[in-house]
Each structure stands twice: as structure tokens, then as C-alpha cells.
Design an enzyme around this catalytic site. Structure first.
Site, short mmCIF file in Angstrom:
data_model
loop_
_atom_site.label_atom_id
_atom_site.label_comp_id
_atom_site.label_asym_id
_atom_site.label_seq_id
_atom_site.Cartn_x
_atom_site.Cartn_y
_atom_site.Cartn_z
N GLY A 190 5.23 -29.22 -5.93
CA GLY A 190 6.01 -30.26 -5.26
C GLY A 190 5.34 -30.87 -4.04
O GLY A 190 5.93 -31.68 -3.34
N CYS A 192 -14.53 1.83 11.32
CA CYS A 192 -13.25 2.34 11.78
C CYS A 192 -12.47 1.31 12.59
O CYS A 192 -11.43 1.61 13.14
CB CYS A 192 -13.42 3.64 12.55
SG CYS A 192 -14.42 3.45 14.03
N MET A 217 2.54 -32.70 -3.90
CA MET A 217 1.91 -34.01 -4.08
C MET A 217 2.72 -34.82 -5.09
O MET A 217 3.73 -34.36 -5.60
CB MET A 217 0.47 -33.82 -4.53
CG MET A 217 -0.38 -33.29 -3.40
SD MET A 217 -2.09 -33.15 -3.89
CE MET A 217 -1.98 -31.94 -5.16
N HIS A 252 12.93 -25.25 -6.59
CA HIS A 252 11.90 -25.38 -5.56
C HIS A 252 11.92 -24.19 -4.61
O HIS A 252 10.89 -23.58 -4.33
CB HIS A 252 12.14 -26.69 -4.79
CG HIS A 252 11.20 -26.91 -3.66
ND1 HIS A 252 11.50 -26.51 -2.38
CD2 HIS A 252 9.95 -27.43 -3.62
CE1 HIS A 252 10.47 -26.81 -1.60
NE2 HIS A 252 9.53 -27.36 -2.32
N LYS A 299 -3.66 -28.15 -13.68
CA LYS A 299 -2.82 -28.78 -14.71
C LYS A 299 -3.67 -29.41 -15.80
O LYS A 299 -3.44 -29.20 -16.99
CB LYS A 299 -1.91 -29.82 -14.04
CG LYS A 299 -0.80 -30.31 -14.93
CD LYS A 299 0.10 -31.30 -14.20
CE LYS A 299 1.01 -30.59 -13.22
NZ LYS A 299 1.71 -31.50 -12.31
N ARG A 355 0.32 -37.82 -12.78
CA ARG A 355 0.68 -36.58 -12.06
C ARG A 355 -0.52 -36.03 -11.32
O ARG A 355 -1.63 -36.02 -11.84
CB ARG A 355 1.11 -35.49 -13.04
CG ARG A 355 2.40 -35.74 -13.75
CD ARG A 355 2.55 -34.72 -14.88
NE ARG A 355 3.69 -35.01 -15.70
CZ ARG A 355 4.87 -34.41 -15.56
NH1 ARG A 355 5.04 -33.48 -14.65
NH2 ARG A 355 5.87 -34.73 -16.34
N ARG A 370 0.47 -22.65 -17.00
CA ARG A 370 -0.50 -22.02 -16.10
C ARG A 370 -0.17 -20.54 -16.01
O ARG A 370 0.94 -20.12 -16.36
CB ARG A 370 -0.44 -22.66 -14.71
CG ARG A 370 0.88 -22.43 -14.07
CD ARG A 370 1.03 -23.11 -12.74
NE ARG A 370 2.44 -23.03 -12.42
CZ ARG A 370 3.09 -23.87 -11.66
NH1 ARG A 370 2.48 -24.89 -11.12
NH2 ARG A 370 4.35 -23.70 -11.41
N SER A 383 -20.58 4.52 12.68
CA SER A 383 -19.28 3.99 12.28
C SER A 383 -19.13 2.65 13.00
O SER A 383 -19.20 2.59 14.23
CB SER A 383 -18.17 4.95 12.69
OG SER A 383 -16.94 4.40 12.32
N TYR A 438 -17.76 4.56 3.55
CA TYR A 438 -16.31 4.68 3.65
C TYR A 438 -15.72 3.63 4.60
O TYR A 438 -16.44 3.05 5.42
CB TYR A 438 -15.90 6.09 4.10
CG TYR A 438 -16.27 6.41 5.54
CD1 TYR A 438 -15.41 6.08 6.58
CD2 TYR A 438 -17.47 7.03 5.84
CE1 TYR A 438 -15.75 6.35 7.90
CE2 TYR A 438 -17.82 7.32 7.16
CZ TYR A 438 -16.95 6.96 8.18
OH TYR A 438 -17.28 7.21 9.48
C1 PEP Z 1 -13.54 -0.59 17.49
O1 PEP Z 1 -13.95 -1.08 18.54
O2 PEP Z 1 -13.58 -1.18 16.41
C2 PEP Z 1 -12.91 0.74 17.49
C3 PEP Z 1 -12.53 1.31 16.37
O3 PEP Z 1 -12.69 1.31 18.69
P1 PEP Z 1 -11.44 0.94 19.61
O4 PEP Z 1 -10.53 0.07 18.82
O5 PEP Z 1 -10.80 2.21 19.97
O6 PEP Z 1 -12.09 0.25 20.75
#
Ligand code: PEP
Ligand code: MG
Length: 905
Positions: free
Chosen positions: A106, A856, A108, A457, A28, A97, A341, A788, A876
Site C-alpha cells: 500500500g 564480548c 505506492m 492493511h 510482483k 501497478r 509472493r 576478545s 566464539y
Molecule cells: C567492550 O568494550 O566491548 C566491552 C565488552 O567492555 P565494556 O563494555 O565493559 O567496556
């Protein structure tokens, strides 16, 4: 940072700050300064910094130099205004304020009309030429000050006000005259004296100092703490305090107060959006106490102010290059800006506004990407109510925060919390909400109010939380005392009855309305094209933002998918391959028994037979998968879970065997099975015989899987396909494990290549999901062409948290104690797990510069984690098909952020 008191400046005039000083001046204060410097009509004032608040919160005392600085700024303000704070014949009045870095609507405290006293009330009346106004202002001061600074129960003042109206036989406060209000002031003062044992302070400076302190204190009030937890706002930021000369919206019909947006925060459309309340002050508009008029109607009422307001709104939008929301007051035909804002908006509006601003040339694509988020995209992918469903329409209110919410009607926050704790979905129904309803709002699926506009609100807070809200449904009569709501046709909704509310249309239904997929999902599924006639603006905006993200991102996005159907969906959603195919999911149903046979095999012949039966099935699975992902990489992970997961439950089986024995029935097979189950039983299976360990102790298992992959790839090549399989070994802790499996796999692949006359170009890599693997990543990379990161298991093993148990057991307590703000299974723990990932990336690439790197675990689809994976240089992320659009968007945002200065909250 230690606070060094000596030379620190704790007070800034509005002319001294700017919008980039939010850390110090709060949102503010920074924006009041910005507007002042833009030459907009802002009442003069000054801001006490968040640093002063921090000193106070740490030591219980304001910094020593703060008082003198406040005195100097007050003196300058008095000089400028030509009157002194509380001066008897012509008092300068100020508002005090709160204003933190992040908006906490709202949560504070605010106190208006500071400087009024028994001595100055008559002076104000004379100056304003309005005795009623002076006494109304005084009673408001005592009421606000009494409640927020002195801690008096606010209901006592409300009851006295109701009593005064009742005595007079009127229904609104504007009908009370000066004499009534004068009496009310006496009553209010008596309440203060009785409740606090002291008189209402008459010294204006004392009033101001106490109010400033109350604002500091309100940072740690329960409401504020709860809100911060919900919104993940750090607890140590502190609040700034804005002391601003008062302007009055309650000086008669040519005065008023309002709130406005530069465009519709629900749809993003440009136009005049806001509420105005004549002859009103402060929070009257947002509190939903009286029903407001639409801002467009102000044009008829006061054209000059309206035109000026429109011009200012345009200036602000161009200056901030974004939707702004503002608070203003008109004092006898003169417009004053009290706040602005960058405004909160719905998820859909965020996408639309970002593309509109690009079209207007106000922002570029990289900046547009910072104006939306993966969480908003995920919200847009939620299902919506089926418009064709024939459910009884109870009434209609204002579409304040989109979404489709179904739940049991509850009429107070306490019940909302209680019922939701016992697993019920609830809709909180109130006449209007106030900050005390916050925990009830958090606990509810959606909020329905019968009063208040888009800026009430309920609406503001619900939008901030991403909760569905319908407000101002005036035709619905809400009776919170009797816990019921009556619709125009006489239908009564009692507590516990199911209602459905649609925050995109404002419609309220009795019973449960069925839901249909969102158009955004239809678009990703390819069932709606952005250019099609029926594609709404939202789909077009999403389409454009996704294109920006795809053009900008460096990270590729793959899917975790185990079958052709998921793979195809993932591809439609933009997946660039499969990052994790969990082969264990291919051994469910009737195939479970085949695995059972493999486990029970006593002889080599029995084992070969079991493996031989599994091979063609596995191969067929892979052929389908490679076909669905033709031309894109498919990472197939060899069997990972402990074997006992494929065997019957030990207790059930024991009972069956015992019963068979009692009945003297044949049970030889079951007995064998039970012995095997006992043999494989582990106290800690997730740390036991699983992953690569299985491949090493069950002869032929991994070889069968590798053969199935290789033969499937060869078959696809033979049919003119382009299979790109990658074989992934789970739960490796040392390079030796990987080397043994690798040798065997290479033998099998060479065998298949020779038999089929193909060059399969299969690659072999490993998951990094154990701390030891991460710590020895440099060695492991010698035997792996890719890594991975399995951040699910890595989080489990780094923290020593059982991933299957802890979230349901003690995580709530951990979150409440602030040990972490979010579960480390949801968002990557940058400092712990993240630093291992970072080190493993560096060590792996040092050994093998072309090592391919991905993730993954679940974190692959989590917005914040995607940013981390971008930063550490993965190639990735891989996530479930439905999270792919979110990951694409966040990968784009992460890449764009490098080139953009952005306020990313
Ligand atoms: C992990 O452990 O992150 C993974 C992808 O394998 P899972 O979840 O199958 O154990
Ligand atoms: Mg794992």
C-alpha cells in the site's frame, strides 16, 4: 552502477521474466512472470524495470528507448487480446501497478481501468452487457487517477460518492445504478477540472504514460520513504511498473476478488486461509471497506473456481517451497491470478512452517535455518498476557499479529505519534487503517481495528513490523470523531484509557493485563521439555530449529555473566562458557567502601589491608562462578572502569563537607575522601585512568585479582571440579602494558600453584578494544593467548562517539539523514570497526596460529553482527544470557548460509 541506456532492455513481457529477477522486475513482476511460465491463469501484460525507474528518478525523464519498448509491448498485448487500448467499441483496459523488489504494501500507487474514456465507456457496457459495471469502472478510474496521478485530494471524490449514496438513500456503493454512476462520473470529472485546471485525459495512451510516471514518482512519496526507513529497505532500488490487462471482479455476483494464504500466516497451520469479496475490484478486500467472507465459503458460491484455486495454491507452495500469499479475481466464473509472493508470517509461524516443510521433504535443515531469524526468536521470547488474570474483556477480534500490547487508547495517528514522543505507550484504535496511518502504527505498541480481516492493511503492515494487532473487532464500536470506543456491554473507552490487546488470541481488555513468561523462555529455562504433553507445537518447532543450528554452527556461544545465577541461566540457555565476567560488578554495594579504602590508602600497610579484605570475597565469587560453569571456559576480566566510579559523587560530597564545616562537625575522613575524588576527577574518564592503566598504577590491585582467580581455581580442583579460568586484561593499547601485567600475573600464579601443589593451566589474554591494539595485534599476540574484541569501546574509539551519550543526543538525526541505517553500537560497522577486527584477526593469528578469538561487546548477541564474526573466523561470540538462543540460531544460520543459496530477507 552507471545506467547505460543504449542497449538496455527496459520492458519485459510476463513470459520473459522469472522469480529470480526481483532486482530488475520487482517482486510482483518477477512472480507474475513465474506464474505465467507455470501455466497459471495470469492476465497477459508486461513489466517496466526498476532500471527505468532509476533513470527517471536520477534525471526526471524516462529513458529514451522506454517509450518505444512500451509501444511494442502494448501492440503485442493488443494483438493477443484482439482489441486496442481504449478502443471505442471494445476497449482493452489495463492496470498500472507498482512493484518493488521488497513488498511495500500500500505504500505506492496503483491505477486500474486505464483505457476507459467518454468514448469507450459505452463499448465496455455493450461488451460486458452491463451498463452499471461500465460506469462503475469509469468512476473508479477517474477517482484513482485523479488522486494518485493528478494529485487531487481523495476526500473530494469520497465526499461526492457519499453524497450520491445519501441522495439516493442507500448505504453501499453497490446500490448505486448506472444512471447514478453516470452522474457521479460527471461530478468526478468536474472535480478534476476544478482542482487541476485540466480535463480528465481522454487519450488512453496518455492515461497509461501518466500512470507509469506516477508509479515512478510514488517511490519517493512520504509514505514509501517512511516505510523504507522502518523496514531498512535501501532508498535507491526504485520500483518496477506492471502493466496488466484488466480482469474484473465487479461484474456481478459471479465475480469477485480475494486474497489467500497457502497456510495460516499467524499459526503456520495448513488449511484454507483468506478473504473473498463478491462483486468487488482491486483494493476493496484489503482496504477493509466492506466486510469480507471467509475463503472457505467460496466453495459454496463457485465450486469450480474454488477447486481450481486450491489446486493452484498447492502448485505454488510446492514450486516456491514456502508459504505463498496470493491475490486473485474471479470474472464471471473464470479464475485469474493477479499476484503471488512468498508470504509474510508471524515469528511463531515462521518456526512452525520451517519444520513442517522439512517434514514434507520440501526443504533441508540448512534451508530451514534461512526461513527463521534471531529477531523472530527474540520476539517469541517476549512475555505474554496471563490468561488467568481477571481483567474485563471488552471484546474479541481477529488475532492478526501476535504479542501482548498495553497502552493508552488513541484514535488517530497524529495523537499516537505525539503521545509516544512524550514517552507514553499507546494503542492505536481505528475503524480501519490506511497507508496514511503508518507513522501512527510505528509509534504504537499495538493496533486495534473494528473492521477488516487478516489481510486488511492493519494486519499486513503490523505483521510486517512485528507489531501486535487485533483487527476486525466488529463488536467494538469505534468513533474516531468523538475519540471513543463502545463495547457491547456499554463500556466506553475514552482517549487515554488503558487497554490491553492480545494479538495471539484477538482478545481486547480494559486496563492493564499482567504478563507471564513465554513458553519459549520456559523451554530454554528447562521448565518445559519439547517432548512434554503440554509443550505446544511452537516449543517443539523452536527445539528442532535450535538443534539444527547447534549441529550446523561453527561459532561457539558464551555468556557475559558476573555471578553464579546468571552463569547458571546462561548454561541452561546453551552457553558454552563465560566470555566476559566484569569483575567491577563484584565491587558494588558494601564492597564499594572496601575499594574506597584501597583508593584512599596512604601507606603500603593500609593498601595491603584493603586488598587483603577484598581477596577472600573475590575468591568466593570465583569459586561460585567456576562451579556454575564447571568444565567450561570462564574469562575473568580484571578491573576496568575508572576508579572514581567507586567514589562518591563529587558535588554531593562537596556539599556534605561544606555543611559539616559550617556546623563545625568532625569531617576529617570526608575531607580526605573529597581530596581523593578531586585528585581522581577526570574530564574524560572513559579515556583516562581505567583498564590496564589501573593495574599498572595501583600496586597490588591486579595481583590480588589474579591471586583470587588462582586460589579459587585451585580450590575447585581440590574439590574435584574442572575450572577453566582465563584471565583477561582490558584496554590494552600496546604489548608493553600487557607484558608487565603478564609477568606479575605469572609470578602470582606460580606462587599459588606451588602453595597448593596444583597445575592450574590458567591462560592469559587481552581485550582488543582500542584502535591501537587492533593495529598492533601482531605484536600483542606475542603476549596474549587469546583476544576478545571489546566492540563497545572499539566502536566508541574508532568513531570518536561517546557510547554513553550519543545515542540519546544526535543519533536520531543521523538515522533520519540516512548516515547509518542502524546504530554502530547495535550492529557492527563492517566497513570501519569491522575492518579493524578483520585485520587484527589476521595479524594475531599470523603471530600465534592457535590464538583463541572471541568477541564480548554487545555486538556478540546481535544477529547481523554474529554473521560478520562468523565470516572473519572468530571462535566464539559472547553475549548476555537472554541473547544466547538468538546468537546460537544466528551462528547456525551464518554457517548454513555458506552452503545455501538464499533470499535472506
Ligand atoms: C567492550 O568494550 O566491548 C566491552 C565488552 O567492555 P565494556 O563494555 O565493559 O567496556
Ligand atoms: Mg570495554
Amino acid at each position: 552502477m552507471p545506467v547505460t541506456e543504449d542497449r538496455q532492455k527496459f520492458v519485459y513481457d510476463f513470459t520473459e521474466g522469472n522469480k529470480d529477477l526481483k532486482d530488475l522486475l520487482g517482486g510482483k513482476g518477477a512472480n507474475l512472470a513465474e506464474m505465467t511460465n507455470l501455466g497459471l491463469p495470469v492476465p497477459p501484460g508486461f513489466t517496466i524495470t526498476t532500471e527505468a525507474c532509476k533513470v527517471y528518478l536520477e534525471g526526471g525523464e524516462e529513458p529514451l528507448s522506454m517509450r518505444d519498448e512500451v509501444s511494442a509491448h502494448l501492440a503485442a498485448l493488443e494483438e493477443r487480446m484482439g482489441k486496442k487500448l481504449g478502443q471505442a467499441d471494445d476497449p482493452l483496459l489495463v492496470s498500472v501497478r507498482s512493484g518493488a523488489k521488497f513488498s511495500m504494501p500500500g505504500m505506492m500507487d496503483t491505477v486500474l481501468n486505464i483505457g476507459l474514456s467518454d468514448a469507450s465507456v459505452a463499448g465496455l457496457a455493450t461488451q460486458a452487457g452491463d451498463e452499471r459495471f461500465a460506469w462503475d469502472s469509469y468512476r473508479r478510474l477517474i477517482q484513482m487517477f485523479g488522486k494518485t496521478v493528478l494529485g487531487v485530494d481523495g476526500d473530494l471524490f469520497e465526499e461526492a460518492l457519499e453524497e450520491a449514496k445519501h441522495t439516493k438513500g442507500v448505504s453501499t456503493d453497490v446500490e448505486l445504478d448506472a444512471a447514478d454512476l453516470k452522474r457521479l462520473v460527471e461530478g468526478f470529472k468536474a472535480i478534476v477540472a476544478q482542482e487541476t485546471g485540466r480535463d480528465f485525459p481522454q487519450d488512453p495512451r496518455e492515461q497509461m504514460d501518466l500512470a507509469i510516471r506516477a508509479v515512478f514518482d510514488s517511490w519517493n512519496g512520504d509514505r514509501a520513504k517512511l516505510y523504507r526507513r522502518q523496514e531498512r529497505i535501501p532508498g535507491d532500488l526504485g520500483t518496477a511498473v506492471n502493466v496488466c490487462s484488466m480482469v474484473f471482479g465487479n461484474l456481478g455476483p459471479d465475480s469477485g476478488t480475494g486474497v489467500a494464504f497457502t497456510r495460516d500466516p499467524a499459526s503456520g497451520h495448513q488449511g484454507v486461509y483468506g478473504d473473498y469479496l463478491q462483486n468487488a475490484q482491486g483494493e476493496d478486500v484489503v482496504a477493509g471497506i466492506r466486510n469480507t467472507m471467509q475463503l472457505a465459503e467460496l466453495e459454496q458460491l463457485d465450486k469450480a473456481s474454488y477447486d481450481q484455486l486450491m489446486q493452484i495454491m498447492e502448485t505454488l507452495e510446492t514450486h516456491y517451497r514456502d508459504l505463498c500469499d496470493i491475490e486473485f479475481t474471479i470474472e464471471r466464473g473464470k479464475l485469474w491470478m493477479l499476484q503471488t509472493r512468498v508470504g509474510k508470517r508471524t515469528a511463531g509461524a515462521a518456526f512452525r512452517i520451517a519444520t513442517q516443510l522439512v517434514d514434507q521433504g520440501l526443504i533441508d535443515e540448512a534451508e530451514a535455518l534461512q526461513r527463521v531469524s534471531g529477531a523472530q526468536l527474540a520476539q517469541l521470547m517476549f512475555p505474554r498476557f496471563d490468561e488467568k488474570a481477571t481483567t474485563e474483556l471488552l471484546g474479541r477480534g481477529i488475532a492478526a499479529s501476535p504479542g501482548a500490547a498495553v497502552g493508552k487508547a488513541v484514535f488517530d495517528s497524529y495523537t499516537a505519534v505525539k503521545w509516544s514522543r512524550s514517552g507514553e505507550k499507546v494503542i492505536l484504535i481505528r475503524r480501519e487503517t490506511n497507508p496514511d496511518d503508518l507513522d501512527g502504527m510505528i509509534a504504537s505498541e499495538g493496533i486495534l481495528t473494528s473492521r477488516g480481516g487478516k489481510t486488511s492493511h492493519a494486519a499486513v503492515v503490523a505483521r510486517g513490523m512485528g507489531k501486535t494487532c487485533v483487527c476486525g473487532a466488529e463488536e467494538l464500536e469505534v468513533d474516531t470523531k468523538r475519540r471513543r470506543m463502545t463495547a457491547p456491554g456499554g463500556v466506553v473507552v475514552e482517549e487515554g484509557d488503558v487497554v490491553s490487546i492480545d494479538g495471539s488470541t484477538g482478545k481486547v481488555y480494559l486496563g492493564e493485563v499482567p504478563v507471564v513468561p513465554s513458553p519459549v523462555v520456559e523451554y530454554f529455562e528447562g521448565r518445559m521439555h519439547a517432548g512434554a504433553d503440554d509443550a505446544d507445537e511452537l516449543v517443539q518447532a523452536v527445539h528442532r530449529m535450535m538443534a539444527y543450528a547447534d549441529r550446523t554452527r561453527r561459532l561457539r556461544v558464551r555468556a557475559n555473566a558476573d555471578n553464579a545465577e546468571d552463569a547458571s541461566r546462561a548454561r541452561r540457555f546453551g552457553a558454552q562458557g563465560i566470555g566476559l565476567c566484569r569483575t567491577e560488578h563484584m565491587f558494588l554495594g558494601e564492597r564499594r567502601e572496601m575499594v574506597e579504602r584501597l583508593i584512599l590508602a596512604d601507606t603500603e600497610a593500609e593498601r595491603d589491608e584493603a586488598l587483603g579484605a577484598l581477596l577472600p570475597l573475590q575468591k568466593a565469587d570465583f569459586v561460585e562462578l567456576f562451579e556454575a560453569m564447571d568444565g567450561l571456559p570462564v574469562t575473568v576480566r580484571l578491573l576496568d572502569p575508572p576508579l572514581h566510579e567507586f567514589l562518591p559523587d563529587i558535588t554531593e560530597l562537596s556539599v556534605r563537607v561544606a555543611l559539616a564545616e559550617a556546623r563545625q562537625e568532625a569531617h576529617e575522613n570526608e575531607l580526605r575522601l573529597l581530596q581523593a575524588v578531586h585528585k581522581l576527577h577526570e574530564q574524560n574518564p572513559m579515556l583516562g585512568l581505567r583498564g590496564v592503566r589501573l593495574g599498572l598504577v595501583i600496586p597490588g590491585l591486579f595481583a590480588m585479582q589474579v591471586r583470587a582467580i588462582a586460589e579459587a581455581a585451585a580450590q575447585r580442583l581440590g574439590s574435584g571440579g574442572d575450572p577453566r579460568a582465563e584471565i583477561m586484561i582490558p584496554l590494552v593499547g600496546t604489548v608493553q602494558e600487557l607484558e608487565i601485567v603478564r609477568e606479575e600475573a605469572e609470578r602470582v600464579i606460580a606462587d599459588v600453584e606451588a602453595a597448593t601443589g596444583t597445575d592450574l593451566k590458567l591462560t592469559l589474554g587481552t581485550m582488543i578494544e582500542l584502535p591501537r591494539a587492533a593495529l598492533t595485534a601482531g605484536q600483542i599476540a606475542e603476549a596474549a593467548e587469546f583476544f576478545s574484541f571489546g566492540t563497545n569501546d572499539l566502536t566508541q574509539t574508532v568513531w570518536g562517539f561517546s557510547r554513553d551519550d550519543v545515542e540519546a543526543s544526535f543519533f536520531t538525526a543521523y538515522l533520519e539523514k540516512g548516515i547509518f541505517g542502524v546504530s554502530p553500537f547495535e550492529t557492527i560497522d563492517r566497513d570501519g570497526v569491522g575492518s579493524l577486527v578483520r585485520a587484527a584477526v589476521q595479524a594475531g593469528r599470523a603471530t600465534r596460529p592457535d590464538l583463541k578469538l572471541g568477541v564480548c561487546g554487545e555486538h556478540g548477541g546481535d544477529p547481523e553482527s554474529v554473521h560478520f564474526f562468523h565470516e572473519v573466523g572468530l571462535d566464539y561470540v559472547s553475549c548476555s544470557p537472554f541473547r544466547i538462543p538468538v546468537a546460537r540460531l544466528e551462528a547456525g544460520r551464518a554457517a548454513a548460509l555458506n552452503g545455501t543459496a538464499s533470499d535472506s530477507r
